[in-house]
Structures are given as C-alpha cells and as structure tokens.
Scaffold this active site. Structure first.
Site, mmCIF file in Angstrom:
data_model
loop_
_atom_site.group_PDB
_atom_site.id
_atom_site.type_symbol
_atom_site.label_atom_id
_atom_site.label_comp_id
_atom_site.label_asym_id
_atom_site.label_seq_id
_atom_site.Cartn_x
_atom_site.Cartn_y
_atom_site.Cartn_z
ATOM 1 N N SER A 35 11.599 12.540 38.187
ATOM 2 C CA SER A 35 10.380 11.940 37.978
ATOM 3 C C SER A 35 10.502 10.588 37.556
ATOM 4 C CB SER A 35 9.684 12.794 36.976
ATOM 5 O OG SER A 35 9.725 14.069 36.952
ATOM 6 N N LYS A 87 8.071 8.886 28.587
ATOM 7 C CA LYS A 87 8.418 8.111 29.829
ATOM 8 C C LYS A 87 7.180 8.322 31.209
ATOM 9 C CE LYS A 87 10.811 9.546 32.732
ATOM 10 N NZ LYS A 87 10.785 10.517 34.199
ATOM 11 N N LYS A 130 3.275 14.459 40.635
ATOM 12 C CA LYS A 130 4.069 14.839 39.306
ATOM 13 C C LYS A 130 3.426 14.188 37.973
ATOM 14 C CE LYS A 130 6.859 16.362 36.533
ATOM 15 N NZ LYS A 130 8.674 16.330 36.486
#
EC number: 1.1.1.60
Length: 292
Positions: free
Chosen positions: A96, A239, A171
């Site tokens: 990701s 993140k 995502k």
C-alpha cells in the site's frame, strides 16, 4: 509451472506466499529476516539469498513491503527487480503506497520490459491466512488478465479499478473508511462499558443490524479483551492515513473525519504504540474518556 518470486514475507506476505504454494505455484521468497524465509521453505516454497536471486527466473514478481520508499528500494537500482527480472515478467505490487509513486514505478517497469499492476490488499492478517483478501488492481487490461489467476490464489474479491495508480487510490479510500469505523467502534465500546451493559451481548446484536461491519466483527472483541496483538499495525495505518490526507489535499477534497482520526492514530504512534493493532485506537479513546 509458473514461478513466482515473493519479496516481503511479513505479517501479510508470508501467509499470502504460503497460499500461492498451496495453489500449486513454484514460489521463491526473499525477506530481510531469514526466519520468515525458513517458514516459507517449511511450507513447500524455496528461499533466495537476495532480490536478484529471487527474481532472475521468475514469471511473476510480487512485492509486499511497508511503504513507498521500501517498494522503490526493492525494484530500483542494480540489485533491484527491474534490473534483474527477465523480459516479459509481470510485477505485482501488493504493498500500500502513494498513488503517484505507483504510477511512476509502473512506467519504469514498462520501460524495463515488464508488465506491472498495483494491487494493494485489504482484509488484514486473517484475510491473508484465509486467502479471502479484497484486491483492488490498477494497470492495463492485459496485465490485469495476467495477474488475475495469481491473485485468485490469495484473494476472494479481485477487481480491476483502472489504470496504473488506481488500485492505490481505491486502497487509500479503503483505509479512510476502516480508520473512521474503528474509531467509531472504539467510542461505542467505551460508551457501552461506561453504562455497565453486557458488552458481548451488545456487540452481538449490533453486529446483526445496520451497525454491523467487518470492522465490528474483527475488532470489537479485540477491544473488549484489550488484545491489541497486531493484525495490521497502527504504524502502517498511520502511513496510509498520511497518503489519504496528502492525496485529498492535492485534489482539493476535504476529509474532516479522516483528518481527525489521522491525528489520533499519529498520537498513538508518536507515544510508542505503533506496533499495536489498529484496534489499539481504543486505548487513546478510553483514556480521553478517563477510562482504561
């Protein structure tokens, strides 16, 4: 037999690689820690001494590492995937990362003679173990067609969502939804406990109504049991929320709830709780309410 090089055998990567072995693929894995490689070998895979060794004979290369710089570090440079994979190999990035980085790296892969798709996954550690991950795929239709049989061995819902970088964009939206849901669930559990109700019964009935969700099913009892062993670490969700807020700002979109939860997650990471499962949002929520 299709040979797959799998780079990054962490909480998610190792069970994904094992499922590829179980599906009949010839899998060679590489990870910075030898222990993870040994576990893959014990499951019927093979181990590599480095990235170049892993990818040199591979038909498909899968990367599953934490962040944009990690992916770039794996694929670029003289020892990386692009310089050592054979012509025509397909690179699948299950990590990701930032959508713009995904697009840039996909272009580099194509220039190196490789196919490329960004295919981040959702479903957490249990989803990886059970091979029921949801996978959002960005790239060309031809590369998606090549990747789909491989992805079917590790996931249940595999959808082509657009060109390079689109998988990472979807995502990011997924991580926004999950974070806000976890925070709402944490607040609900604190609320329920404050009133002294039977919280097991409460979550059971809530799960059967409109409030029901995979987040409630997978994270509610972790909160009740104060079990924050990582299935997906707060540091990684921190993140991901950074990706969300930055990408939203770049196109002039406001994400007020997402931004608020991002600050709570960042606070937990800053104080040293980044290694906890993201259901650990409950800890800070409970503390803010004067409860533990």
């Amino acid at each position: 037999m299709t040979r797959i090089a799998f780079i990054g055998l962490g909480i998610m990567g190792l069970p994904m690689a094992k499922n590829l072995v179980a599906a009949g693929y010839d899998v060679v894995g590489y990870n910075r820690s030898q222990e993870a490689i040994d576990k893959l070998v014990a499951a019927g895979g093979a181990g590599a001494t480095g990235i170049a060794d892993a990818v040199s004979e591979a038909d498909v290369v899968i990367t599953m590492v934490p962040d944009s710089p990690d992916v770039a570090g794996v694929v670029q440079g003289p020892d990386g995937v692009f310089a050592n994979a054979k012509a025509g190999a397909l690179w699948i990035d299950n990590s990701s990362i930032r959508p713009d980085v995904a697009k840039e790296l996909a272009a580099e892969a194509v220039a190196a003679g490789l196919g490329a798709v960004d295919a981040p996954v959702s479903g957490g550690e249990q989803g990886a173990i059970d091979a029921v991950l949801s996978i959002m795929v960005g790239g060309s239709a031809d590369d998606f067609a090549r990747a789909e049989p491989v992805l079917n061995a590790i996931g249940k819902t595999i959808v082509h969502v657009g060109p390079a970088g689109a998988g990472q964009t979807v995502k990011a939206a997924n991580q926004l939804i999950v974070a806000v849901n976890i925070q709402a669930l944490a607040e609900a559990v604190v609320f329920l406990e404050a009133f002294g109700v039977d919280t097991d019964a409460a979550l059971t009935v809530l799960g059967g109504g409109l409030a029901g969700s995979k987040v409630l099913d997978q994270k509610g009892w972790k909160m009740l049991n104060r079990d924050f062993a990582p299935g997906f670490r707060l540091a990684l969700h921190n993140k991901d929320l950074g990706i969300v807020t930055s990408a939203a700002r770049s196109v002039g979109v406001t994400v007020p709830l997402g931004a608020a939860v991002a600050q709570l997650v960042n606070a937990l990471v800053a104080r040293g709780d980044g290694g906890l499962d993201h259901s650990g949002l409950f800890k800070l929520t409970a503390e803010l309410a004067g409860r533990d």
